[in-house]
Design a protein around this motif. Structure first.
Motif, PDB file in Angstrom:
ATOM      1  N   THR A  30       0.847  -1.204   0.000  1.00 17.77           N
ATOM      2  CA  THR A  30       0.000   0.000   0.000  1.00 17.77           C
ATOM      3  C   THR A  30       0.874   1.243   0.000  1.00 17.77           C
ATOM      4  O   THR A  30       2.096   1.166   0.134  1.00 17.77           O
ATOM      5  N   HIS A  31       0.249   2.411  -0.140  1.00 23.87           N
ATOM      6  CA  HIS A  31       0.985   3.664  -0.037  1.00 23.87           C
ATOM      7  C   HIS A  31       0.312   4.536   1.001  1.00 23.87           C
ATOM      8  O   HIS A  31      -0.843   4.906   0.851  1.00 23.87           O
ATOM      9  N   ARG A  32       0.998   4.836   2.039  1.00 23.80           N
ATOM     10  CA  ARG A  32       0.485   5.662   3.146  1.00 23.80           C
ATOM     11  C   ARG A  32      -0.891   5.181   3.597  1.00 23.80           C
ATOM     12  O   ARG A  32      -1.892   5.886   3.509  1.00 23.80           O
ATOM     13  N   ILE A  33      -0.878   3.987   4.122  1.00 20.93           N
ATOM     14  CA  ILE A  33      -2.133   3.285   4.446  1.00 20.93           C
ATOM     15  C   ILE A  33      -3.011   4.072   5.426  1.00 20.93           C
ATOM     16  O   ILE A  33      -4.242   4.000   5.356  1.00 20.93           O
ATOM     17  N   PHE A  34      -2.405   4.879   6.297  1.00 20.12           N
ATOM     18  CA  PHE A  34      -3.221   5.598   7.302  1.00 20.12           C
ATOM     19  C   PHE A  34      -3.711   6.967   6.827  1.00 20.12           C
ATOM     20  O   PHE A  34      -4.518   7.607   7.505  1.00 20.12           O
ATOM     21  N   ALA A  35      -3.204   7.429   5.643  1.00 21.50           N
ATOM     22  CA  ALA A  35      -3.464   8.812   5.236  1.00 21.50           C
ATOM     23  C   ALA A  35      -4.948   9.156   5.202  1.00 21.50           C
ATOM     24  O   ALA A  35      -5.363  10.195   5.700  1.00 21.50           O
ATOM     25  N   ASP A  36      -5.759   8.295   4.567  1.00 19.50           N
ATOM     26  CA  ASP A  36      -7.185   8.637   4.471  1.00 19.50           C
ATOM     27  C   ASP A  36      -8.034   7.879   5.486  1.00 19.50           C
ATOM     28  O   ASP A  36      -9.230   7.734   5.322  1.00 19.50           O
ATOM     29  N   LYS A  37      -7.416   7.380   6.529  1.00 18.30           N
ATOM     30  CA  LYS A  37      -8.178   6.582   7.501  1.00 18.30           C
ATOM     31  C   LYS A  37      -8.287   7.224   8.884  1.00 18.30           C
ATOM     32  O   LYS A  37      -9.188   6.911   9.659  1.00 18.30           O
ATOM     33  N   ILE A  38      -7.385   8.093   9.221  1.00 18.07           N
ATOM     34  CA  ILE A  38      -7.425   8.643  10.586  1.00 18.07           C
ATOM     35  C   ILE A  38      -7.653  10.154  10.601  1.00 18.07           C
ATOM     36  O   ILE A  38      -7.414  10.828  11.607  1.00 18.07           O
ATOM     37  N   GLY A  39      -8.119  10.682   9.466  1.00 14.61           N
ATOM     38  CA  GLY A  39      -8.528  12.089   9.413  1.00 14.61           C
ATOM     39  C   GLY A  39      -7.407  13.060   9.709  1.00 14.61           C
ATOM     40  O   GLY A  39      -6.277  12.869   9.253  1.00 14.61           O
ATOM     41  N   LEU A  40      -7.725  14.047  10.512  1.00 13.34           N
ATOM     42  CA  LEU A  40      -6.765  15.127  10.792  1.00 13.34           C
ATOM     43  C   LEU A  40      -5.571  14.674  11.611  1.00 13.34           C
ATOM     44  O   LEU A  40      -4.548  15.355  11.666  1.00 13.34           O
TER      45      LEU A  40
END
Lengths: 439, 260
Positions: free
Chosen positions: A94-104
């Motif tokens: 994956t690429h930056r797996i947390f980027a769109d999952k933990i918001g701000l």
């Protein structure tokens, strides 16, 4: 993507295997020491870890290096959060797996890491300057010549590369997000790398940005793995061992030198007193004190491997500052190097191997007999290493096992044994009061 | 003033002494350190404390032997002293020597000897607090006193305030050397160095320390340890300052202030 994933997994497995091997070797080397039970007083030990290891309390005796060191240390701790994502990304592709999952929270974390990394970058450069250009005496002692000096510089350079990697892949990423949003999820605004991207990378093509992003990512990763494998042969191992070392640090009064129960028993039986029957006397002729690694406690060897050669001990040592050969730091480095040598010998030639050498091939009598037992080195160490304990054990070996030592001490020992006083005096101990009543 | 041994005290007073004064080798035999012994004896006398000494029953605590590495001689002395304490039923002691203080307090318990040990600066401080003695001001008016922490009282046993609190009662200007309290610099005597020449180097440790203490141009260097006293005296001679600057134990400053 798939090729990188395979490469990552293979590299990760290889590094894990090599790390396991070298760290278990360090563990075995430390355990060459005598056993000692340090489990008691858990609350006090945890408090020390919190204040001295995590809180770096003792570093703050010297403010400038304390703040510089703190900024690198905090950056290091926080970067571990990012490392979790890097490893997950690496394994799953994956690429930056947390980027769109933990918001701000995501931009908050990454921005924090970036600012801390910037401070760490500046601090590292100041450290390089302090170590190499400013002639700070504690970095110039003879035991720092050669490998120790190189080792310190390798670490500092590695830290710089680590941070360059972070800013390369983050800043390329900020531009790629608008050029190819399907592969590069929105990270939110990254203040530092966003600015770097805008200022320096804005004219670059998608493919160059892609290469730069991957280059930075792999560079960072490889330096992290490199560090992990390098630490066991480096003074930098303190980043791991400082914590257990502080936990197991001596809690007894610093003025108390450890008792030798074997000798207590011997003296008691000489004096016709009741002896402790639970002695561990197994009939062998005992050797007293420390001649080699196996005669020290494992904690003394842990001390030696935890030492990062900062030299605060040596800089406050009254013997060292007046030009004597004794350097508490060198004592710790010698114990570590001898322990490594003993362990190498065991690996090559088996447990019974005897290379005919001892700690005294590293440490001279001139060094140990110059100690004033003032405890300044013990007090100075930011991670509670105790150089005095091994110095006393080495003296004990010389005095008790080899009957050697400074010849001027012999009249003192004679006076103590025969007259119970440090000096051979013509009169009696209580004569001072006689004079008083005569006057 | 008569100094009683324990037996003399018991037979003449019909009770145990309030405290035993542990004199130590320096205080017993060295002519310079004997003055400190005398000073403390006078202070105890003026505070009307019923004290006694061990006299010829006392031996070295073993501190220099243990630190030299000669554990055998240390234990010989320590176990002998513990027997003496047992015989005289001794519970509480005061000493003017931080080396004796440290060994009796921190090292005898492991050999079965547990006592209530105070350093004379601690005892004097509480005598002042309890108003059993008072210090006359004036004698040191306009004088500058530099205070040297001994390693064995300071860094190893954390006694920093008691000596300073006493000094602050002297109407003098008290100065601290650059390295003080837990960063204090050794006088060079500890670890049995007192009894041998220093290893080859550029300088003697006591000279390094004296130079630092002289930075504030004091009239007096105040100490709390007989070995520091001897080392500082020697350091001042080396700097040819022994005419201008005097070394005194804190107890000696009190008897000077009070003209005892």
């Amino acid at each position: 993507m798939a090729i990188q994933q395979i490469a990552f997994i293979l590299l990760f497995a290889l590094v894990s295997y090599l790390a396991y091997k070298s760290y278990s070797k360090i563990y075995k080397t430390i355990m060459l020491g005598k056993t000692i039970d340090l489990k008691a007083d858990r609350p006090q030990r945890l408090k020390n870890v919190l204040l001295v290891a995590f809180g770096q309390k003792k570093m703050f005796k010297r403010l400038i290096p304390a703040f510089l060191h703190l900024s690198i240390y905090i950056a290091f701790l926080f970067t571990q959060v990012e490392l979790i994502e890097i490893i997950i990304d690496g394994i799953t592709g994956t690429h930056r797996i947390f980027a769109d999952k933990i918001g701000l929270l995501y931009p908050l974390i990454i921005n924090t890491i970036e600012f801390l990394s910037l401070f760490a970058f500046v601090s590292t450069i100041i450290f390089l300057w302090r170590r190499n250009l400013l002639k700070i005496p504690r970095f110039q002692s003879s035991e720092m010549n050669g490998w120790p000096k190189l080792d310190a510089n390798y670490i500092l350079l590695g830290e710089l590369i680590l941070i360059i990697g972070i800013f390369s892949f983050n800043s390329a990423d900020t531009l790629l997000q608008s050029l190819d949003s399907s592969h590069y999820p929105d990270t939110g605004t990254l203040l530092i790398s966003g600015w770097i991207g805008e200022q320096f990378l804005s004219g670059m093509s998608v493919s160059s940005l892609y290469i730069l992003e991957r280059f930075g990512w792999w560079l960072h990763l490889c330096v992290v793995f490199g560090f992990l494998l390098y630490l066991p042969i480096s003074k930098h191992l303190h980043i791991m061992l400082a914590f257990p070392n502080v936990y197991f640090a001596r809690l007894k009064p610093s003025g108390e030198i450890d008792n030798m129960p074997v000798i207590t028993n011997e003296v008691k039986s000489m004096m016709g007193l009741e002896t402790n029957t639970e002695s561990d006397d197994n009939g062998e002729i005992p050797e007293f004190g420390a001649n080699d690694i196996g005669d020290l406690y494992w904690k003394n060897i842990l001390d030696a491997f935890s030492c990062t050669e900062c030299g605060r001990c040596t800089s406050v040592c009254p013997a060292n500052m007046t030009g004597k050969k004794l350097s508490p730091r060198k004592i710790m480095m010698d114990i570590r190097d001898r322990a490594t040598e003993v362990q190498e010998g065991i690996i090559k030639n088996g447990t019974d191997h005897d290379d005919g050498k001892s700690l005294f091939d590293y440490i001279s009598e001139e060094e140990i007999f110059a100690c004033t037992s003032c405890n300044a080195c013990v007090e100075a160490c930011p991670i509670m290493i105790n150089p005095l304990e091994p110095i006393i054990e080495l003296r004990r070996y010389k005095l008790l096992t080899e009957s050697k030592g400074p010849s001027e001490w012999m009249p003192m020992f004679n006076a103590l044994e025969n007259n119970g006083a440090v000096w051979q005096m013509p009169g009696q101990r209580f004569d001072w009061a006689k004079e008083l009543s005569d006057n | 003033m008569k100094i009683y041994t324990i037996e003399e005290f018991k037979s003449s007073q019909g009770k145990d002494p309030e405290i035993v004064f542990w004199v130590g080798c320096a205080g017993s035999f060295d002519s310079r350190a004997q003055k400190i012994t005398l000073a403390l004896a006078k202070i105890l006398h003026h505070a009307k404390i019923g004290f006694a000494v061990l006299g010829n029953d006392e031996t070295c605590t073993g501190d220099p032997a243990r630190r030299s590495g000669n554990e055998f001689v240390f234990q010989l002395l320590a176990l002998q002293n513990i027997e003496t304490f047992k015989m005289h039923n001794i519970k509480k002691m005061v000493t003017a020597c931080p080396h004796c203080f440290n060994t009796l307090k921190n090292e005898y318990p492991a050999l079965g000897g547990n006592y209530d040990i105070v350093h004379h600066t601690q005892l004097i401080q509480s005598l002042i607090q309890e108003k059993r003695i008072s210090i006359e001001g004036g004698a040191f008016n306009g004088k500058k006193i530099a205070y040297h922490d001994s390693c064995y009282l300071g860094r190893m046993n954390g006694v920093y305030e008691a000596p300073r609190n006493i000094l602050n009662q002297l109407d003098a200007e008290i100065s601290e050397p650059r390295r003080n309290r837990n960063n204090g610099l050794c006088c060079g005597a500890g670890g049995a160095q007192m009894f041998k020449e220093e290893e080859p180097g550029d300088k003697k440790v006591n000279v390094e320390r004296v130079e630092e203490l002289l930075e504030s141009s004091p009239d007096i260097i105040a100490v709390n340890c007989p070995f520091c006293t001897l080392m500082m005296d020697d350091g001042l001679k080396n700097k040819e300052q022994d005419e201008n600057v005097k070394v005194y134990d804190i107890s000696e400053l009190i008897i000077q202030a009070n003209n005892w």
